[in-house]
Design a protein around this motif. Structure first.
Motif, mmCIF file in Angstrom:
data_model
loop_
_atom_site.group_PDB
_atom_site.id
_atom_site.type_symbol
_atom_site.label_atom_id
_atom_site.label_comp_id
_atom_site.label_asym_id
_atom_site.label_seq_id
_atom_site.Cartn_x
_atom_site.Cartn_y
_atom_site.Cartn_z
ATOM 1 N N ASP A 136 4.899 52.289 39.328
ATOM 2 C CA ASP A 136 5.694 51.068 39.212
ATOM 3 C C ASP A 136 6.952 51.062 40.130
ATOM 4 O OD1 ASP A 136 7.288 53.033 37.907
ATOM 5 O OD2 ASP A 136 7.696 51.914 36.167
ATOM 6 N N THR A 137 6.891 51.928 41.343
ATOM 7 C CA THR A 137 8.032 51.792 42.277
ATOM 8 C C THR A 137 7.824 50.598 43.049
ATOM 9 O OG1 THR A 137 7.965 54.289 42.462
ATOM 10 C CG2 THR A 137 9.254 53.157 43.942
ATOM 11 N N PRO A 138 8.897 49.815 43.071
ATOM 12 C CA PRO A 138 8.885 48.321 43.855
ATOM 13 C C PRO A 138 8.808 48.943 45.314
ATOM 14 C CG PRO A 138 10.695 48.365 42.339
ATOM 15 C CD PRO A 138 9.929 49.738 42.348
ATOM 16 N N SER A 139 8.171 47.811 46.046
ATOM 17 C CA SER A 139 8.013 48.087 47.809
ATOM 18 C C SER A 139 9.620 48.207 48.317
ATOM 19 C CB SER A 139 7.260 47.067 48.243
ATOM 20 O OG SER A 139 7.868 45.872 48.045
ATOM 21 N N TYR B 249 14.464 62.734 52.567
ATOM 22 C CA TYR B 249 13.533 61.738 53.725
ATOM 23 C C TYR B 249 13.514 60.447 53.594
ATOM 24 C CZ TYR B 249 11.465 66.649 52.770
ATOM 25 O OH TYR B 249 11.187 67.921 52.624
ATOM 26 N N GLN B 250 13.297 59.705 54.555
ATOM 27 C CA GLN B 250 13.332 58.211 54.549
ATOM 28 C C GLN B 250 12.053 57.966 54.454
ATOM 29 O OE1 GLN B 250 16.963 58.625 57.985
ATOM 30 N NE2 GLN B 250 15.008 57.760 58.683
ATOM 31 N N ILE B 251 11.876 57.073 53.156
ATOM 32 C CA ILE B 251 10.489 56.487 53.156
ATOM 33 C C ILE B 251 10.430 55.031 52.942
ATOM 34 C CG2 ILE B 251 9.630 58.845 52.131
ATOM 35 C CD1 ILE B 251 9.910 57.482 49.180
ATOM 36 N N THR B 252 9.345 54.592 53.234
ATOM 37 C CA THR B 252 9.210 52.940 52.955
ATOM 38 C C THR B 252 7.875 52.832 52.229
ATOM 39 O OG1 THR B 252 9.381 50.992 53.993
ATOM 40 C CG2 THR B 252 8.251 52.638 55.455
ATOM 41 N N LYS C 189 2.904 54.986 49.368
ATOM 42 C CA LYS C 189 2.533 54.084 48.506
ATOM 43 C C LYS C 189 3.030 54.276 46.896
ATOM 44 C CE LYS C 189 -1.577 52.971 51.373
ATOM 45 N NZ LYS C 189 -3.102 53.314 51.273
ATOM 46 N N ALA C 190 3.220 53.257 46.442
ATOM 47 C CA ALA C 190 3.757 53.753 45.048
ATOM 48 C C ALA C 190 2.367 54.218 44.224
ATOM 49 C CB ALA C 190 4.147 52.100 44.303
ATOM 50 N N ASN D 146 13.654 69.636 41.811
ATOM 51 C CA ASN D 146 13.976 68.403 41.373
ATOM 52 C C ASN D 146 13.933 67.462 42.597
ATOM 53 O OD1 ASN D 146 14.971 68.993 38.657
ATOM 54 N ND2 ASN D 146 16.676 69.504 39.759
ATOM 55 N N VAL D 147 13.302 66.258 42.259
ATOM 56 C CA VAL D 147 12.918 65.091 43.270
ATOM 57 C C VAL D 147 13.519 63.833 42.794
ATOM 58 C CG1 VAL D 147 11.509 63.874 44.693
ATOM 59 C CG2 VAL D 147 10.947 66.454 44.273
ATOM 60 N N TYR D 148 14.397 63.042 43.530
ATOM 61 C CA TYR D 148 14.963 61.893 43.024
ATOM 62 C C TYR D 148 14.633 60.867 44.086
ATOM 63 C CZ TYR D 148 18.155 65.162 40.778
ATOM 64 O OH TYR D 148 18.549 66.096 39.759
ATOM 65 N N LEU D 149 14.617 59.661 43.685
ATOM 66 C CA LEU D 149 14.744 58.404 44.552
ATOM 67 C C LEU D 149 16.008 57.566 44.579
ATOM 68 C CD1 LEU D 149 10.982 56.788 44.231
ATOM 69 C CD2 LEU D 149 11.931 58.098 45.982
ATOM 70 N N SER D 150 16.351 56.892 45.617
ATOM 71 C CA SER D 150 17.200 56.032 45.790
ATOM 72 C C SER D 150 16.848 54.718 46.582
ATOM 73 C CB SER D 150 18.336 56.431 46.495
ATOM 74 O OG SER D 150 19.576 55.444 46.443
ATOM 75 N N GLN D 151 16.668 53.614 45.943
ATOM 76 C CA GLN D 151 16.276 52.386 46.762
ATOM 77 C C GLN D 151 17.488 51.827 47.525
ATOM 78 O OE1 GLN D 151 14.949 48.980 44.538
ATOM 79 N NE2 GLN D 151 13.609 48.463 46.110
ATOM 80 N N VAL D 152 17.080 51.675 48.929
ATOM 81 C CA VAL D 152 18.206 51.309 49.838
ATOM 82 C C VAL D 152 17.529 50.217 50.659
ATOM 83 C CG1 VAL D 152 19.265 53.586 49.954
ATOM 84 C CG2 VAL D 152 17.304 52.863 51.435
ATOM 85 N N SER D 153 18.435 49.420 51.332
ATOM 86 C CA SER D 153 18.000 48.438 52.106
ATOM 87 C C SER D 153 17.383 48.686 53.590
ATOM 88 C CB SER D 153 19.289 47.355 52.541
ATOM 89 O OG SER D 153 20.458 48.068 53.042
ATOM 90 N N ASP D 154 18.033 49.960 53.985
ATOM 91 C CA ASP D 154 17.008 50.561 55.429
ATOM 92 C C ASP D 154 17.363 52.036 55.346
ATOM 93 O OD1 ASP D 154 16.341 51.495 57.752
ATOM 94 O OD2 ASP D 154 17.552 49.749 58.895
#
Length: 195
Positions: free
Chosen positions: A159-162, A190-193, A70-71, A102-110
């Motif tokens: 504020d991380t979008p779903s 890690y693959q997260i949703t 969860k955001a 360091n920790v990063y996020l990358s928004q992906v379709s799947d």
């Protein structure tokens, strides 16, 4: 003389390899190893122009699981020297492999099929501090990681979008960074949703 040189080289390589480690678990309310793209070994990535810098060697291939995040929540990444080796008696990353976490996020379709080529943004850094996070005189993020049994709490921005994301946890070991290609990157994705 030849055998003495061989013994010295072997001992040096063994010491250097002793510091190699893997991020292997993600804690989100419960233990989550089902969503990690586990690297084949704990060797570092040193070529920043390689696709391996995204999620480690072989890390562009997904696994079947996703961890729900969860955001605004906090996840915990966990690093140890070998897969399944979660003993707190050993350093998470040793052998003078000092550097930032360091920790990063990358928004992906799947998240299960993403190859890590979409843009990344940093959400967390435990770098060098003049005071030290745990008051121990060694001010690198890797020392904080070692002091906490290989675990590092990472807040997910509120504020991380779903949607689906790759979360990339990384240590940059700087002990050989004084030479070209000397920085050693240890990372797992890690693959997260999230909703």
């Amino acid at each position: 003389m030849k055998s003495a040189t061989y013994a010295l080289v072997s001992a040096t390589l063994a010491f250097q390899a002793a510091g190699h480690s893997l991020f292997q678990n993600l804690w989100v309310d419960v233990h989550g190893s089902q969503c990690v793209r586990m690297p084949a070994n704990n060797n570092p990535v040193t070529n920043v122009n390689s696709n391996d810098i995204r999620c480690n060697v072989g890390g562009t291939r997904g696994v079947s699981g996703k961890c729900a995040v969860k955001a605004g929540s906090t996840v915990t990444v966990e690093m140890h020297a070998q897969p399944g080796d979660r003993k707190c008696s050993a350093e998470a990353i040793g052998g003078a492999h000092y550097g930032p976490v360091n920790v990063y996020l990358s928004q992906v379709s799947d998240a299960t099929t993403a190859d890590g080529s979409t843009p990344w943004y940093k959400i967390f850094a435990d770098s060098w501090s003049s005071k030290g996070s745990v008051g121990d005189g060694d001010n690198w993020g890797t020392n904080d990681l070692n002091s906490c049994c290989g675990k590092m709490d990472v807040p997910i921005p509120a504020d991380t979008p779903s949607g689906d994301y790759l979360l990339r946890a990384e240590v940059i070991a700087l002990h050989t960074a004084g030479q070209a290609g000397g920085a050693q990157f240890y990372m797992s994705c890690y693959q997260i949703t999230g909703k």
